[in-house]
Design a protein around this motif. Structure first.
Motif, PDB file in Angstrom:
ATOM      1  N   LEU A 118       0.836  -1.208   0.000  1.00 28.40           N
ATOM      2  CA  LEU A 118       0.000   0.000   0.000  1.00 28.40           C
ATOM      3  C   LEU A 118       0.868   1.255   0.000  1.00 28.40           C
ATOM      4  N   HIS A 119       1.900   1.270   0.838  1.00 29.26           N
ATOM      5  CA  HIS A 119       2.777   2.439   0.918  1.00 29.26           C
ATOM      6  C   HIS A 119       3.580   2.603  -0.368  1.00 29.26           C
ATOM      7  N   ARG A 120       4.071   1.502  -0.909  1.00 33.44           N
ATOM      8  CA  ARG A 120       4.825   1.551  -2.165  1.00 33.44           C
ATOM      9  C   ARG A 120       3.953   2.127  -3.288  1.00 33.44           C
ATOM     10  N   LEU A 123       3.718   5.825  -2.887  1.00 30.58           N
ATOM     11  CA  LEU A 123       4.950   6.482  -3.326  1.00 30.58           C
ATOM     12  C   LEU A 123       5.020   6.547  -4.851  1.00 30.58           C
ATOM     13  N   ASP A 124       4.643   5.449  -5.512  1.00 32.43           N
ATOM     14  CA  ASP A 124       4.667   5.418  -6.975  1.00 32.43           C
ATOM     15  C   ASP A 124       3.657   6.386  -7.580  1.00 32.43           C
ATOM     16  N   GLU A 125       2.502   6.552  -6.917  1.00 30.73           N
ATOM     17  CA  GLU A 125       1.422   7.385  -7.442  1.00 30.73           C
ATOM     18  C   GLU A 125       1.367   8.763  -6.789  1.00 30.73           C
ATOM     19  N   ARG A 126       2.339   9.078  -5.980  1.00 29.81           N
ATOM     20  CA  ARG A 126       2.334  10.307  -5.179  1.00 29.81           C
ATOM     21  C   ARG A 126       1.963  11.547  -5.999  1.00 29.81           C
ATOM     22  N   MET A 127       2.532  11.689  -7.155  1.00 28.37           N
ATOM     23  CA  MET A 127       2.305  12.908  -7.939  1.00 28.37           C
ATOM     24  C   MET A 127       0.917  12.950  -8.572  1.00 28.37           C
ATOM     25  N   GLU A 131      -1.714  18.531  -4.244  1.00 32.04           N
ATOM     26  CA  GLU A 131      -0.680  19.054  -3.338  1.00 32.04           C
ATOM     27  C   GLU A 131      -1.143  18.978  -1.885  1.00 32.04           C
ATOM     28  N   ASP A 132      -2.446  19.229  -1.654  1.00 31.86           N
ATOM     29  CA  ASP A 132      -2.979  19.135  -0.285  1.00 31.86           C
ATOM     30  C   ASP A 132      -2.775  17.737   0.291  1.00 31.86           C
ATOM     31  N   TRP A 133      -3.088  16.690  -0.501  1.00 29.07           N
ATOM     32  CA  TRP A 133      -2.924  15.319  -0.020  1.00 29.07           C
ATOM     33  C   TRP A 133      -1.452  14.962   0.146  1.00 29.07           C
ATOM     34  N   ARG A 134      -0.608  15.419  -0.777  1.00 33.68           N
ATOM     35  CA  ARG A 134       0.828  15.134  -0.646  1.00 33.68           C
ATOM     36  C   ARG A 134       1.390  15.795   0.603  1.00 33.68           C
TER      37      ARG A 134
END
Length: 195
Positions: A118-120, A123-127, A131-134
């Protein structure tokens, strides 16, 4: 009706049932959805409906999930929901039970692999997130020197804080306030280690 309590697993059969990787994914997906059919869940886990139905029945056999009231007019689909507000394993239940200790190790590894995935994926889909969620996402590590009693107290306090936010979010959703809400994974690991 879903119990507001966390289900404490104390028997080997239930522990083995939830330790199966697909069953754990289904349990997590059902926990997030609150109610779903096998076909809804099959779409989420990318598996055949018949296979998902089989594994849902296995989870139900061990009391981890239960049938939910039908959500469709024709009543042909079987709806499911978690039977409790989560599951837990306690160290005191493993004492003098080597078979439970071994199964707990398998369970822990499966949970960790799925949490890491889930975390990986985040990280892969971060962008792809706003911006608020990041900015709101949390990634931190603390390395305090605690006693076992302090670690236990810390865990209870963190659990209470998370339950408070979860209850408030569920109440808001039930009241129709779904604007801006997303599924959020909070993974806490707190354990002793030697350097």
């Amino acid at each position: 009706m879903t119990s507001p309590e966390t289900r404490r697993i104390t028997d080997l059969g239930t522990l083995k049932a939830i330790s199966h990787p697909l069953r754990m994914r289904l349990y997590r997906a059902l926990f997030v959805a609150r109610t779903a059919t096998a076909s809804h869940l099959a779409d989420q886990v990318d598996e055949a409906v018949s296979l998902v139905s089989y594994h849902l029945r296995k989870l139900a056999d061990h009391g981890l999930i239960e049938e939910a009231p039908a959500q469709s007019a024709d009543g042909r689909e079987r709806w499911w929901r978690p039977s409790s507000d989560g599951i837990s394993l306690r160290e005191e239940d493993l004492r003098d039970a080597p078979e439970l200790a071994a199964a707990t190790l398998a369970f822990g590894r499966t949970v960790n692999e799925q949490r890491t995935e889930l975390h990986r994926r985040f990280l892969d889909e971060r962008m792809t997130w706003s911006e608020d969620w990041r900015s709101a996402s949390v990634d931190s590590e603390w390395l305090p020197r605690l006693t076992a009693a302090e670690l236990d107290a810390l865990g209870e306090e963190l659990d209470a804080v998370l339950r408070k936010y979860d209850r408030a979010a569920r109440a808001a959703e039930e009241a129709g306030d779904t604007e801006g809400r997303e599924n959020v994974a909070v993974h806490l690991h707190a354990f002793p280690y030697r350097s």
